[in-house]
Design an enzyme around this catalytic site. Structure first.
Site, PDB file in Angstrom:
ATOM      1  CB  CYS A 157       2.981   5.461   3.785  1.00 14.46           C
ATOM      2  SG  CYS A 157       1.537   6.237   3.005  1.00 14.46           S
ATOM      3  CG  ASP A 204      -2.253   3.078   3.917  1.00 14.46           C
ATOM      4  OD1 ASP A 204      -2.875   2.363   4.728  1.00 14.46           O
ATOM      5  OD2 ASP A 204      -2.513   3.127   2.704  1.00 14.46           O
ATOM      6  NE  ARG A 213      -4.449   0.300   3.377  1.00  8.75           N
ATOM      7  CZ  ARG A 213      -4.613   0.354   2.046  1.00  8.75           C
ATOM      8  NH1 ARG A 213      -5.313  -0.585   1.442  1.00  8.75           N
ATOM      9  NH2 ARG A 213      -4.084   1.334   1.338  1.00  8.75           N
ATOM     10  CG  HIS A 256       2.131   1.118   1.640  1.00 10.87           C
ATOM     11  ND1 HIS A 256       0.879   0.951   1.100  1.00 10.87           N
ATOM     12  CD2 HIS A 256       2.222   2.430   1.948  1.00 10.87           C
ATOM     13  CE1 HIS A 256       0.240   2.112   1.104  1.00 10.87           C
ATOM     14  NE2 HIS A 256       1.026   3.032   1.610  1.00 10.87           N
ATOM     15  CB  CYS A 275       1.704   3.907  -1.791  1.00  7.63           C
ATOM     16  SG  CYS A 275       1.723   5.449  -0.835  1.00  7.63           S
TER      17      CYS A 275
HETATM   18 CO    CO Z   1       0.870   5.036   1.237  1.00  4.37          CO
END
Ligand code: CO
Length: 201
Positions: free
Chosen positions: A42, A44, A46, A98, A101
């Site tokens: 992803c 993302d 993080r 994750h 999400c």
């Molecule tokens: Co995500």
């Protein structure tokens, strides 16, 4: 003019510390990359592939998009995949989702978010197909279960791409891994056995 000076400063310190430990690090990497892994994760911020696996530059080839989706017509992903499989000869492809999400949550919250709704549509469809199982759960459990189901579905999609199919056909060893990452404790978990040959249809 140098913009974002704080990032250049961090870069200078990082480059310096790497060369201090291994003066030839960049010279060796410049010549060639030989990663063993392709990461599909992803976007993302993080969930950075290198940091959470403790791998240094040169060790993992990376593709990221919102909610780690594998779409059979996504030329961007397929180009990355083909280069990784055909040229770099990676042996392991890791699909990593994750928990928590935002992309997966957006796929099922019933609101409009813009273009991304089209990207996430098949997660929406998958949630509808699994409604019986998902409706038993609380809201956050539901999202997290959907994050897991999404990883497994994308691993299966990946196994059905022409790139992976052709590689298996010619006897190349490739294992597709279904992993999920926890934002809460920074730990990776494997959700299923790796897929190492074509799935029964
Ligand atoms: Co995500």
């Amino acid at each position: 003019m140098q913009t974002l000076p704080e990032l250049f400063e961090k870069n200078r310190l990082w480059s310096h510390s790497v060369r201090e430990k291994d003066p030839d690090f960049f010279k060796n990497l410049e010549a060639q990359q030989t990663p063993k892994y392709l990461w599909i994760g992803c976007s993302d911020s993080r969930v950075p592939a290198n940091q959470i696996t403790g791998l240094v530059p040169g060790e993992i080839f990376v593709h990221r998009n919102i909610a780690n989706v594998v779409v059979q017509t996504d030329l961007n992903l397929l180009s990355v995949l083909q280069y990784a499989v055909d040229h770099l000869k990676v042996e392991h492809v890791i699909i990593c989702g994750h928990y928590g999400c935002g992309g997966v949550a957006a796929a099922v919250d019933g609101n409009r978010h813009g273009l991304v709704d089209n990207w996430l549509r098949h997660i929406t469809n998958m949630a509808r197909r699994r409604e019986d199982e998902l409706s038993e759960l609380t809201e956050s459990e539901r999202i997290n279960r959907l994050c897991e189901l999404n990883v497994e579905a994308q691993a299966q999609n990946l196994s059905r791409t022409t790139v992976i199919g052709d590689a298996w056909e010619r006897g190349q060893s490739i294992h597709i891994h279904s992993w999920i990452y926890s934002l809460a404790d920074g730990m990776l978990n494997s959700l299923a056995e790796p897929i190492s040959k074509p799935l029964e249809e």
